[in-house]
Design a protein around this motif. Structure first.
Motif, PDB file in Angstrom:
ATOM      1  N   PHE A  60      13.041  -5.636  13.991  1.00  0.00           N
ATOM      2  CA  PHE A  60      14.260  -5.463  13.193  1.00  0.00           C
ATOM      3  C   PHE A  60      14.135  -4.266  12.266  1.00  0.00           C
ATOM      4  N   SER A  98      15.116  -4.239   5.191  1.00  0.00           N
ATOM      5  CA  SER A  98      13.697  -4.475   4.980  1.00  0.00           C
ATOM      6  C   SER A  98      12.828  -3.951   6.117  1.00  0.00           C
ATOM      7  N   GLY A 110      20.308  -3.030  28.947  1.00  0.00           N
ATOM      8  CA  GLY A 110      20.020  -3.531  27.605  1.00  0.00           C
ATOM      9  C   GLY A 110      19.628  -4.992  27.632  1.00  0.00           C
ATOM     10  N   LEU A 111      19.442  -5.545  26.449  1.00  0.00           N
ATOM     11  CA  LEU A 111      19.114  -6.959  26.324  1.00  0.00           C
ATOM     12  C   LEU A 111      20.362  -7.798  26.543  1.00  0.00           C
ATOM     13  N   LYS A 147       5.691  -2.703  22.560  1.00  0.00           N
ATOM     14  CA  LYS A 147       5.347  -3.838  21.699  1.00  0.00           C
ATOM     15  C   LYS A 147       6.591  -4.693  21.433  1.00  0.00           C
ATOM     16  N   GLU A 148       6.500  -5.548  20.415  1.00  0.00           N
ATOM     17  CA  GLU A 148       7.630  -6.405  20.101  1.00  0.00           C
ATOM     18  C   GLU A 148       8.830  -5.577  19.647  1.00  0.00           C
ATOM     19  N   ILE A 149       9.991  -6.134  19.872  1.00  0.00           N
ATOM     20  CA  ILE A 149      11.211  -5.544  19.337  1.00  0.00           C
ATOM     21  C   ILE A 149      11.265  -5.901  17.853  1.00  0.00           C
ATOM     22  N   PHE A 206      23.453  -7.260  22.302  1.00  0.00           N
ATOM     23  CA  PHE A 206      22.739  -5.987  22.249  1.00  0.00           C
ATOM     24  C   PHE A 206      23.353  -4.930  23.159  1.00  0.00           C
ATOM     25  N   GLY A 207      23.186  -3.690  22.749  1.00  0.00           N
ATOM     26  CA  GLY A 207      23.545  -2.562  23.575  1.00  0.00           C
ATOM     27  C   GLY A 207      22.416  -2.196  24.511  1.00  0.00           C
ATOM     28  N   PRO A 208      22.623  -1.158  25.335  1.00  0.00           N
ATOM     29  CA  PRO A 208      21.625  -0.767  26.341  1.00  0.00           C
ATOM     30  C   PRO A 208      20.420  -0.054  25.755  1.00  0.00           C
ATOM     31  N   ARG A 268      11.911  -0.892  19.754  1.00  0.00           N
ATOM     32  CA  ARG A 268      10.723  -1.331  20.468  1.00  0.00           C
ATOM     33  C   ARG A 268       9.856  -0.093  20.675  1.00  0.00           C
ATOM     34  N   TYR A 280      17.472  -2.366  15.859  1.00  0.00           N
ATOM     35  CA  TYR A 280      16.118  -2.789  16.183  1.00  0.00           C
ATOM     36  C   TYR A 280      15.446  -1.650  16.948  1.00  0.00           C
ATOM     37  N   PHE A 307      17.512  -0.206  19.783  1.00  0.00           N
ATOM     38  CA  PHE A 307      18.598  -1.089  20.186  1.00  0.00           C
ATOM     39  C   PHE A 307      19.540  -1.321  19.016  1.00  0.00           C
ATOM     40  N   TYR A 321      23.426  -4.491  13.706  1.00  0.00           N
ATOM     41  CA  TYR A 321      21.981  -4.511  13.501  1.00  0.00           C
ATOM     42  C   TYR A 321      21.334  -3.372  14.300  1.00  0.00           C
ATOM     43  N   GLY A 367       9.409 -12.157  20.553  1.00  0.00           N
ATOM     44  CA  GLY A 367       8.099 -12.154  21.183  1.00  0.00           C
ATOM     45  C   GLY A 367       7.867 -10.830  21.877  1.00  0.00           C
ATOM     46  N   SER A 368       6.688 -10.683  22.449  1.00  0.00           N
ATOM     47  CA  SER A 368       6.306  -9.409  23.062  1.00  0.00           C
ATOM     48  C   SER A 368       6.894  -9.224  24.454  1.00  0.00           C
TER      49      SER A 368
END
Lengths: 116, 116
Positions: free
Chosen positions: B45, B58, A43-44, B41-43, B107-109, B37, B35, B91, B33, A107-108
């Motif tokens: 929300f 949102s 993960g992150l 591309k970008e991660i 963050f989780g995995p 990906r 999220y 995520f 939260y 960011g990407s």
């Protein structure tokens, strides 16, 4: 609109050399700034963040990042790269003043490859 | 201290089926939260819970996505019916203080969802 740019999809560095992963942002005011790293099949992981104060922030695994307000940049650096630093790196921002400033804008990503 | 955990790690389903992802935050973290990906591309929300309440949703793409956090502990994210474009890595993150003081989100995995 708020955005984060990582201009390099990939950065290649020889082990032992210094590394820089670039990040610029477009957010009104003074945002919170973050770097996260994603190792393969993981993960992150949080690396470091800038909130206020000293523009040079030190984080995990010997990484540091420098906040530059005039250039709206937050480049990630390390004086001497290790093969184990090879991973995907994400720069991220959060708005400091927005009332519902919960979301992180990423960011990407930049893939860092360290060759032995 | 256990980190954020997510289940399953991988899910492969057919278009039109239903999938439910689960996230267990770090113990004591009121903020949770989601999220995702998509296609490298970008991660992005999706939404933010404070305890059991939705603080900011949102980022939810459409009404095929339903997130819940009954009891303010773990959260589920249901996709019904799944579409091809829902494929990606989902995520979950948690934090202790929410929007104040540059609070760090851990963050989780991730759950890798593949819709065929």
């Amino acid at each position: 609109a708020q955005s984060v740019a990582q201009p390099e999809d990939q950065v290649n560095v020889a082990e032992g050399n210094p590394l820089t992963v670039k990040c610029t942002y477009s957010v009104s005011g003074n945002p919170y700034l973050f770097w996260y790293v994603q190792y393969p099949n993981r993960g992150l992981q949080f690396l470091l963040k800038y909130i206020t104060g000293d523009n040079l922030v030190k984080g995990s695994y010997g990484f540091e990042a420098e906040f530059n307000k005039s250039q709206t940049s937050f480049h990630l650096k390390k004086p001497s790269a290790l093969v184990s630093d090879s991973a995907l790196y994400f720069c991220a921002v959060r708005d400091r003043y927005e009332s519902s400033a919960s979301k992180i804008i990423f960011g990407s990503g930049t893939r860092l490859s360290i060759r032995p | 201290e256990a980190g954020v955990t997510q289940f399953p790690s991988h899910s492969v389903i057919e278009k039109g089926q239903t999938v439910t992802l689960r996230c267990d935050p770090i113990s004591g973290h009121d903020n949770l939260y989601w999220y995702r990906r998509v296609m490298g591309k970008e991660i992005k929300f999706l939404l933010h819970f404070v305890k059991e309440s939705k603080q900011d949703e949102s980022g939810m793409p459409n009404n095929r996505f339903l997130a819940e956090r009954t009891g303010g502990t773990y959260s589920t994210l249901k996709v019904q019916p799944a579409e091809l474009e829902d494929s990606g890595v989902y995520f979950c993150a948690s934090s202790q203080w929410g929007t104040s003081s540059g609070d760090t989100q851990y963050f989780g995995p991730g759950t890798r969802l593949t819709v065929l």
